[in-house]
Design an enzyme around this catalytic site. Structure first.
Site, PDB file in Angstrom:
ATOM      1  N   ALA A 180     113.903 -28.350  59.122  1.00 17.54           N
ATOM      2  CA  ALA A 180     113.490 -28.633  60.313  1.00 17.54           C
ATOM      3  C   ALA A 180     112.298 -29.266  60.164  1.00 17.54           C
ATOM      4  CB  ALA A 180     113.162 -27.220  61.189  1.00 17.54           C
ATOM      5  N   ARG A 181     111.451 -28.954  59.218  1.00 12.62           N
ATOM      6  CA  ARG A 181     110.119 -29.311  59.214  1.00 12.62           C
ATOM      7  C   ARG A 181     109.902 -31.191  58.415  1.00 12.62           C
ATOM      8  NH1 ARG A 181     108.319 -25.008  54.378  1.00 12.62           N
ATOM      9  NH2 ARG A 181     109.443 -26.011  52.783  1.00 12.62           N
ATOM     10  N   GLU A 182     111.106 -31.355  58.192  1.00  9.48           N
ATOM     11  CA  GLU A 182     111.145 -32.708  57.666  1.00  9.48           C
ATOM     12  C   GLU A 182     111.377 -33.918  58.529  1.00  9.48           C
ATOM     13  OE1 GLU A 182     114.102 -31.940  54.612  1.00  9.48           O
ATOM     14  OE2 GLU A 182     112.957 -30.537  53.543  1.00  9.48           O
ATOM     15  N   ARG A 237     111.544 -24.116  58.305  1.00  7.31           N
ATOM     16  CA  ARG A 237     112.539 -24.913  57.389  1.00  7.31           C
ATOM     17  C   ARG A 237     114.156 -24.526  57.748  1.00  7.31           C
ATOM     18  NH1 ARG A 237     113.322 -26.269  51.557  1.00  7.31           N
ATOM     19  NH2 ARG A 237     115.299 -25.524  50.826  1.00  7.31           N
ATOM     20  N   ASN A 254     121.127 -25.778  54.203  1.00  6.56           N
ATOM     21  CA  ASN A 254     121.597 -26.286  52.925  1.00  6.56           C
ATOM     22  C   ASN A 254     121.627 -25.493  51.602  1.00  6.56           C
ATOM     23  OD1 ASN A 254     122.202 -29.062  51.966  1.00  6.56           O
ATOM     24  ND2 ASN A 254     120.304 -29.269  50.605  1.00  6.56           N
ATOM     25  N   ARG A 255     121.663 -24.268  51.957  1.00 10.97           N
ATOM     26  CA  ARG A 255     122.247 -23.134  51.069  1.00 10.97           C
ATOM     27  C   ARG A 255     123.503 -22.498  51.623  1.00 10.97           C
ATOM     28  NH1 ARG A 255     118.498 -25.975  49.294  1.00 10.97           N
ATOM     29  NH2 ARG A 255     116.934 -25.377  48.116  1.00 10.97           N
ATOM     30  N   HIS A 309     116.124 -36.019  53.120  1.00 12.89           N
ATOM     31  CA  HIS A 309     115.222 -34.823  52.944  1.00 12.89           C
ATOM     32  C   HIS A 309     113.744 -35.445  52.778  1.00 12.89           C
ATOM     33  CE1 HIS A 309     117.988 -31.129  52.754  1.00 12.89           C
ATOM     34  NE2 HIS A 309     118.788 -32.163  52.219  1.00 12.89           N
ATOM     35  N   TYR A 311     109.910 -33.646  50.793  1.00 16.43           N
ATOM     36  CA  TYR A 311     109.282 -34.835  50.201  1.00 16.43           C
ATOM     37  C   TYR A 311     109.306 -35.009  48.754  1.00 16.43           C
ATOM     38  CZ  TYR A 311     105.546 -31.360  49.215  1.00 16.43           C
ATOM     39  OH  TYR A 311     104.732 -30.604  48.926  1.00 16.43           O
ATOM     40  N   GLU A 385     115.169 -37.362  48.570  1.00 15.51           N
ATOM     41  CA  GLU A 385     113.545 -36.848  49.178  1.00 15.51           C
ATOM     42  C   GLU A 385     112.681 -37.962  49.480  1.00 15.51           C
ATOM     43  OE1 GLU A 385     112.720 -33.752  49.598  1.00 15.51           O
ATOM     44  OE2 GLU A 385     114.496 -32.592  48.736  1.00 15.51           O
TER      45      GLU A 385
END
Length: 422
Positions: A180-182, A237, A254-255, A309, A311, A385
């Site tokens: 979420a934070r990306e 996240r 993503n897990r 994704h 960073y 990333e």
């Protein structure tokens, strides 16, 4: 993870969850501590002893520790790291977030252009933008409500095709914002959608790509988490799905993919940012995405999947679950990764590292790339990333959106040209 920030004018599509009070990050610092053999254990102890959040955790020597330090712990933290080299990523994280989240107003029906990419935007404005963008190119695209999130929000997608017509070519699938934070991944995937649509029949390379592939772009894979970062917790996240008998909500989507689900590259702790879920594939959004990918694959197959994704400035290939296993297509994956990185660097000089996920960043279980390659039999499965390497981290200033989009598009075009050429 702690919470952050209220955007009073943010429109939310559906509200089924309890409102979480926003948290003010004013005075928090984000500090990078490069590790080496003689300090990595001590840095790990400091993080544990002071109960600090990290953006990057140093699992071994040579890895950077990107640490979030609250005002109440700054004195103790600085005393503990005395004598170590440090880099200040955010002197005042709250101020950085306020600067980042000064959203530009968007009016539905506006003809999308480059100005969209000068600011970050609310979840609801992204839906309006995607529909408006598609509306300009109705004969060779469609806006798709791909399914609903756990809280009932739309998971949007743009479907783009060329001269062969809809569903006539092998598919390319791009995912953004599974974490979420990306936020930069939302904007960059939309930049590529805008470019593929607006530059068709104007740019020869883009025209060739659109004519050779059925393109699916999912800019916001995790809409509940994304909306939550804009109302309560900028650094959230996971998704927002409740966990039975646990005080901490959310799965790391993503897990959660049902392939190599259990292992050291994920967590069984619901309060962990890498919580894998109670069962393989039990995330609401993962069920939606698997169903969509299977439906897309049933047409002409999937030529490539890329999960975007941030960073770190990395472009990576399978596998995440193992640091020793390699797929039969490893050489081709590595070749295309290098092509992507070289073309990207030529635009603004931004360096990217390439290699298998497990060896390049860390071990990951239950990830999208391994699942797409091994279960869906996608020919090429990759992940990136995006910017930066840690100067600003997840809170990337809006003035980096356009250069990020420009260079990522260049790398993607070069890579897809190589796929077409065989």
């Amino acid at each position: 993870m702690r919470s952050v920030l209220s955007l009073a004018l943010l429109a939310v599509n559906v509200v089924t969850a309890a409102v979480v009070a926003p948290f003010d990050y004013s005075g928090y610092k984000v500090i990078r501590v490069p590790t080496q053999k003689d300090n990595v254990k001590e840095v790990q102890r400091i993080i544990t002893d002071l109960n600090l959040d990290t953006w990057k955790y140093p699992k071994s020597e040579g890895q950077n520790a990107d640490i979030v330090v609250p005002p109440s712990q700054i004195s103790s933290f600085m005393e503990r790291i005395s004598g170590m080299n440090i880099e200040m990523m955010h002197e005042d994280l709250g101020l950085s977030i306020r600067n980042e989240t000064s959203f530009e107003a968007y009016s539905a029906g506006y003809a999308p252009d480059i100005n969209w990419f000068k600011s970050y935007h609310s979840y609801q404005d992204h839906l309006s933008y995607l529909q408006d963008l598609q509306g300009l190119f109705r004969t060779r695209s469609e806006y798709v409500d791909a399914g609903k999130s756990h809280e009932g929000r739309t998971i949007p997608a743009l479907h783009i095709w060329g001269s062969g017509g809809k569903n006539s070519k092998p598919a390319i699938i791009f995912h953004g914002t599974i974490h979420a934070r990306e936020w930069i991944t939302t904007m960059v995937t939309e930049y590529m959608a805008w470019s593929f649509l607006s530059q068709y029949n104007k740019n020869a390379d883009i025209t060739s790509i659109v004519d050779n592939f059925d393109i699916w772009i999912f800019p916001i894979v995790n809409p509940d988490g994304f909306a939550f970062t804009q109302t309560s917790n900028r650094l959230w996240r996971k998704n927002r799905q409740p966990n039975p008998n646990a005080r901490c909500p959310g799965r790391d989507l993503n897990r959660n993919y049902p392939y190599q689900w259990v292992g050291p590259g994920s967590s069984s702790n619901p309060c962990s940012d890498t919580y894998r879920g109670a069962q393989p594939g039990d995330g609401t959004e993962i069920k939606v995405h698997i169903a969509n990918m299977k439906k897309i694959a049933a047409n002409k197959g999937i030529a490539m999947f890329v999960d975007w994704h941030s960073y770190g400035q990395l472009f990576m290939s399978p596998y995440g679950y193992s640091c020793t296993a390699r797929p039969p297509t490893d050489a081709r994956h590595q070749e295309l990764s290098r092509i992507f990185a070289q073309a990207l660097k030529a635009v603004h000089g931004t360096p990217y590292k390439t290699g298998p996920i497990c060896n390049t960043i860390y071990q990951v279980n239950g990830d999208s790339v391994d699942y797409a390659l091994e279960v869906l039999k996608v020919k090429l499965s990759l992940t990136a990333e995006l910017r930066d390497t840690g100067a600003r981290g997840f809170v990337l200033p809006a003035d980096q959106i356009i250069p990020s989009g420009e260079e990522t598009l260049a790398g993607t075009v070069a890579m897809l040209k190589a796929v077409i050429q065989g």
